[in-house]
Design a protein around this motif. Structure first.
Motif, PDB file in Angstrom:
ATOM      1  N   ALA A  52       0.837  -1.202   0.000  1.00 43.50           N
ATOM      2  CA  ALA A  52       0.000   0.000   0.000  1.00 43.50           C
ATOM      3  C   ALA A  52       0.872   1.253   0.000  1.00 43.50           C
ATOM      4  CB  ALA A  52      -0.928  -0.004   1.211  1.00 43.50           C
ATOM      5  N   ARG A  53       1.948   1.225   0.739  1.00 47.93           N
ATOM      6  CA  ARG A  53       2.840   2.382   0.821  1.00 47.93           C
ATOM      7  C   ARG A  53       3.561   2.606  -0.507  1.00 47.93           C
ATOM      8  NH1 ARG A  53       2.566   6.495   4.191  1.00 47.93           N
ATOM      9  NH2 ARG A  53       1.966   5.071   5.816  1.00 47.93           N
ATOM     10  N   LEU A  54       3.869   1.526  -1.224  1.00 48.73           N
ATOM     11  CA  LEU A  54       4.491   1.676  -2.540  1.00 48.73           C
ATOM     12  C   LEU A  54       3.501   2.236  -3.558  1.00 48.73           C
ATOM     13  CD1 LEU A  54       6.659  -1.565  -2.667  1.00 48.73           C
ATOM     14  CD2 LEU A  54       7.478   0.799  -2.496  1.00 48.73           C
ATOM     15  N   ARG A  55       2.227   1.832  -3.462  1.00 50.83           N
ATOM     16  CA  ARG A  55       1.190   2.358  -4.355  1.00 50.83           C
ATOM     17  C   ARG A  55       0.861   3.807  -4.045  1.00 50.83           C
ATOM     18  NH1 ARG A  55      -1.290  -2.494  -3.389  1.00 50.83           N
ATOM     19  NH2 ARG A  55      -2.734  -1.535  -1.956  1.00 50.83           N
ATOM     20  N   ASP A  56       0.772   4.123  -2.755  1.00 48.88           N
ATOM     21  CA  ASP A  56       0.392   5.463  -2.318  1.00 48.88           C
ATOM     22  C   ASP A  56       1.359   5.894  -1.214  1.00 48.88           C
ATOM     23  OD1 ASP A  56      -0.775   7.792  -1.432  1.00 48.88           O
ATOM     24  OD2 ASP A  56      -2.745   6.925  -1.063  1.00 48.88           O
ATOM     25  N   PRO A  57       2.476   6.534  -1.589  1.00 46.96           N
ATOM     26  CA  PRO A  57       3.509   6.867  -0.606  1.00 46.96           C
ATOM     27  C   PRO A  57       3.047   7.812   0.511  1.00 46.96           C
ATOM     28  CG  PRO A  57       4.351   7.140  -2.837  1.00 46.96           C
ATOM     29  CD  PRO A  57       2.879   6.886  -2.948  1.00 46.96           C
ATOM     30  N   VAL A  58       2.021   8.604   0.265  1.00 44.20           N
ATOM     31  CA  VAL A  58       1.581   9.562   1.277  1.00 44.20           C
ATOM     32  C   VAL A  58       0.669   8.897   2.313  1.00 44.20           C
ATOM     33  CG1 VAL A  58       0.286  11.696   1.669  1.00 44.20           C
ATOM     34  CG2 VAL A  58       1.799  11.493  -0.312  1.00 44.20           C
ATOM     35  N   TYR A  59      -0.369   8.215   1.866  1.00 43.98           N
ATOM     36  CA  TYR A  59      -1.364   7.661   2.788  1.00 43.98           C
ATOM     37  C   TYR A  59      -1.212   6.172   3.063  1.00 43.98           C
ATOM     38  CZ  TYR A  59      -3.703  12.106   2.138  1.00 43.98           C
ATOM     39  OH  TYR A  59      -3.987  13.445   2.112  1.00 43.98           O
ATOM     40  N   GLY A  60      -0.604   5.427   2.175  1.00 39.64           N
ATOM     41  CA  GLY A  60      -0.450   3.991   2.389  1.00 39.64           C
ATOM     42  C   GLY A  60      -1.785   3.294   2.537  1.00 39.64           C
ATOM     43  N   CYS A  61      -1.878   2.378   3.495  1.00 39.16           N
ATOM     44  CA  CYS A  61      -3.129   1.638   3.672  1.00 39.16           C
ATOM     45  C   CYS A  61      -4.213   2.496   4.309  1.00 39.16           C
ATOM     46  CB  CYS A  61      -2.904   0.353   4.457  1.00 39.16           C
ATOM     47  SG  CYS A  61      -2.461   0.579   6.171  1.00 39.16           S
ATOM     48  N   VAL A  62      -3.853   3.605   4.938  1.00 41.39           N
ATOM     49  CA  VAL A  62      -4.849   4.498   5.524  1.00 41.39           C
ATOM     50  C   VAL A  62      -5.733   5.080   4.419  1.00 41.39           C
ATOM     51  CG1 VAL A  62      -5.190   6.636   6.840  1.00 41.39           C
ATOM     52  CG2 VAL A  62      -3.429   5.016   7.519  1.00 41.39           C
ATOM     53  N   GLY A  63      -5.145   5.370   3.264  1.00 45.08           N
ATOM     54  CA  GLY A  63      -5.934   5.853   2.131  1.00 45.08           C
ATOM     55  C   GLY A  63      -6.948   4.827   1.681  1.00 45.08           C
ATOM     56  N   THR A  64      -6.520   3.566   1.616  1.00 47.08           N
ATOM     57  CA  THR A  64      -7.423   2.478   1.227  1.00 47.08           C
ATOM     58  C   THR A  64      -8.534   2.318   2.256  1.00 47.08           C
ATOM     59  OG1 THR A  64      -5.574   1.353   0.162  1.00 47.08           O
ATOM     60  CG2 THR A  64      -7.529   0.027   0.624  1.00 47.08           C
ATOM     61  N   ILE A  65      -8.176   2.382   3.528  1.00 52.62           N
ATOM     62  CA  ILE A  65      -9.174   2.255   4.592  1.00 52.62           C
ATOM     63  C   ILE A  65     -10.188   3.392   4.515  1.00 52.62           C
ATOM     64  CG2 ILE A  65      -9.490   2.389   7.107  1.00 52.62           C
ATOM     65  CD1 ILE A  65      -6.776   0.870   7.319  1.00 52.62           C
ATOM     66  N   SER A  66      -9.718   4.608   4.248  1.00 48.20           N
ATOM     67  CA  SER A  66     -10.622   5.763   4.145  1.00 48.20           C
ATOM     68  C   SER A  66     -11.596   5.593   2.992  1.00 48.20           C
ATOM     69  CB  SER A  66      -9.822   7.050   3.951  1.00 48.20           C
ATOM     70  OG  SER A  66      -9.021   7.297   5.074  1.00 48.20           O
ATOM     71  N   ILE A  67     -11.101   5.138   1.852  1.00 49.30           N
ATOM     72  CA  ILE A  67     -11.978   4.910   0.695  1.00 49.30           C
ATOM     73  C   ILE A  67     -13.022   3.852   1.027  1.00 49.30           C
ATOM     74  CG2 ILE A  67     -12.018   3.952  -1.648  1.00 49.30           C
ATOM     75  CD1 ILE A  67      -9.281   5.364  -2.070  1.00 49.30           C
ATOM     76  N   LEU A  68     -12.602   2.778   1.672  1.00 49.04           N
ATOM     77  CA  LEU A  68     -13.544   1.712   2.026  1.00 49.04           C
ATOM     78  C   LEU A  68     -14.575   2.195   3.043  1.00 49.04           C
ATOM     79  CD1 LEU A  68     -11.112  -1.332   2.194  1.00 49.04           C
ATOM     80  CD2 LEU A  68     -12.826  -0.845   0.435  1.00 49.04           C
ATOM     81  N   GLN A  69     -14.158   3.041   3.993  1.00 49.87           N
ATOM     82  CA  GLN A  69     -15.111   3.581   4.962  1.00 49.87           C
ATOM     83  C   GLN A  69     -16.145   4.464   4.284  1.00 49.87           C
ATOM     84  OE1 GLN A  69     -12.468   5.399   7.854  1.00 49.87           O
ATOM     85  NE2 GLN A  69     -12.786   3.707   9.289  1.00 49.87           N
ATOM     86  N   LEU A  70     -15.722   5.262   3.318  1.00 52.47           N
ATOM     87  CA  LEU A  70     -16.676   6.092   2.574  1.00 52.47           C
ATOM     88  C   LEU A  70     -17.664   5.230   1.795  1.00 52.47           C
ATOM     89  CD1 LEU A  70     -14.322   8.926   1.253  1.00 52.47           C
ATOM     90  CD2 LEU A  70     -16.091   9.112   3.016  1.00 52.47           C
ATOM     91  N   GLN A  71     -17.171   4.134   1.204  1.00 59.05           N
ATOM     92  CA  GLN A  71     -18.067   3.226   0.483  1.00 59.05           C
ATOM     93  C   GLN A  71     -19.071   2.589   1.427  1.00 59.05           C
ATOM     94  OE1 GLN A  71     -15.551   0.429  -1.582  1.00 59.05           O
ATOM     95  NE2 GLN A  71     -15.249   1.799  -3.324  1.00 59.05           N
ATOM     96  N   VAL A  72     -18.625   2.193   2.615  1.00 59.79           N
ATOM     97  CA  VAL A  72     -19.530   1.592   3.595  1.00 59.79           C
ATOM     98  C   VAL A  72     -20.599   2.601   4.014  1.00 59.79           C
ATOM     99  CG1 VAL A  72     -19.678   0.744   5.977  1.00 59.79           C
ATOM    100  CG2 VAL A  72     -17.926  -0.149   4.453  1.00 59.79           C
ATOM    101  N   GLU A  73     -20.208   3.859   4.254  1.00 58.91           N
ATOM    102  CA  GLU A  73     -21.173   4.892   4.627  1.00 58.91           C
ATOM    103  C   GLU A  73     -22.197   5.113   3.522  1.00 58.91           C
ATOM    104  OE1 GLU A  73     -18.976   8.411   5.672  1.00 58.91           O
ATOM    105  OE2 GLU A  73     -17.953   7.392   7.321  1.00 58.91           O
ATOM    106  N   ARG A  74     -21.721   5.179   2.273  1.00 55.92           N
ATOM    107  CA  ARG A  74     -22.632   5.383   1.139  1.00 55.92           C
ATOM    108  C   ARG A  74     -23.594   4.211   1.008  1.00 55.92           C
ATOM    109  NH1 ARG A  74     -22.531   3.467  -3.790  1.00 55.92           N
ATOM    110  NH2 ARG A  74     -20.387   2.768  -3.632  1.00 55.92           N
ATOM    111  N   LEU A  75     -23.075   3.008   1.121  1.00 49.99           N
ATOM    112  CA  LEU A  75     -23.935   1.826   0.998  1.00 49.99           C
ATOM    113  C   LEU A  75     -24.913   1.723   2.164  1.00 49.99           C
ATOM    114  CD1 LEU A  75     -21.309  -0.735  -0.316  1.00 49.99           C
ATOM    115  CD2 LEU A  75     -23.228   0.253  -1.593  1.00 49.99           C
TER     116      LEU A  75
END
Length: 162
Positions: free
Chosen positions: A80-103
């Motif tokens: 995750a850190r190699l894909r997104d050096p700034v946020y790492g897995c936190v960015g992925t977690i944030s996106i997933l949390q937004l999807q859960v809220e929307r759903l």
């Protein structure tokens, strides 16, 4: 009479860590159980982000039964850190949390809509002249196309099951 010796030959290939570091892989290598030779890229990622020394120290501090989960977490975080050096897995977690809220909002809305159909307070159930194909009664379905849920519920109440 010639003496017979039992020579044990190991078909042992160096683990991914020892391969990358170009060193001999010893039988008690801390990396060998978790970074097999065919998973070189997994170790390369972990090595780039955390460093070999830090990973070795971490694995030595963790209880043996927790090491596999630790390596899995390190590997995921490194990728995750190699894909997104700034946020790492936190960015992925944030996106997933937004999807859960929307759903969750969509589910709440569908449940509320279903509840209004079941209680008979929906204009299409209570005798409005609106039809599923877009009637002239000025009902709910004239403003937009009906959802699949609306069509199913409408047909259910139009043709009750015995």
């Amino acid at each position: 009479m010639a003496a017979s010796f039992n020579i044990i030959r190991y078909n042992y290939s160096a683990c991914a860590a020892c391969k990358l570091l170009k060193r001999k892989c010893l039988p008690d290598c801390i990396f060998a159980p978790h970074f097999p030779p065919e998973e070189l890229q997994k170790f390369i990622s972990v090595h780039k982000i955390f460093g070999t020394s830090n990973v070795a120290k971490l694995l030595n501090k963790v209880l043996p039964h927790q090491r596999e989960e630790t390596v899995s977490s390190l590997s995921y975080e490194a990728e995750a850190r190699l894909r997104d050096p700034v946020y790492g897995c936190v960015g992925t977690i944030s996106i997933l949390q937004l999807q859960v809220e929307r759903l969750q909002k969509e589910l709440d809305q569908a449940n509320a809509e279903l509840g209004s159909y079941a209680s008979g307070h929906h204009p299409d159930i209570c005798g409005s002249s609106t039809t599923a194909t877009g009637g002239t009664g000025g009902g709910l379905w004239d403003a937009r196309a009906p959802s699949n849920l609306e069509k199913i519920v409408y047909n259910f109440f139009q043709y009750p099951q015995n």
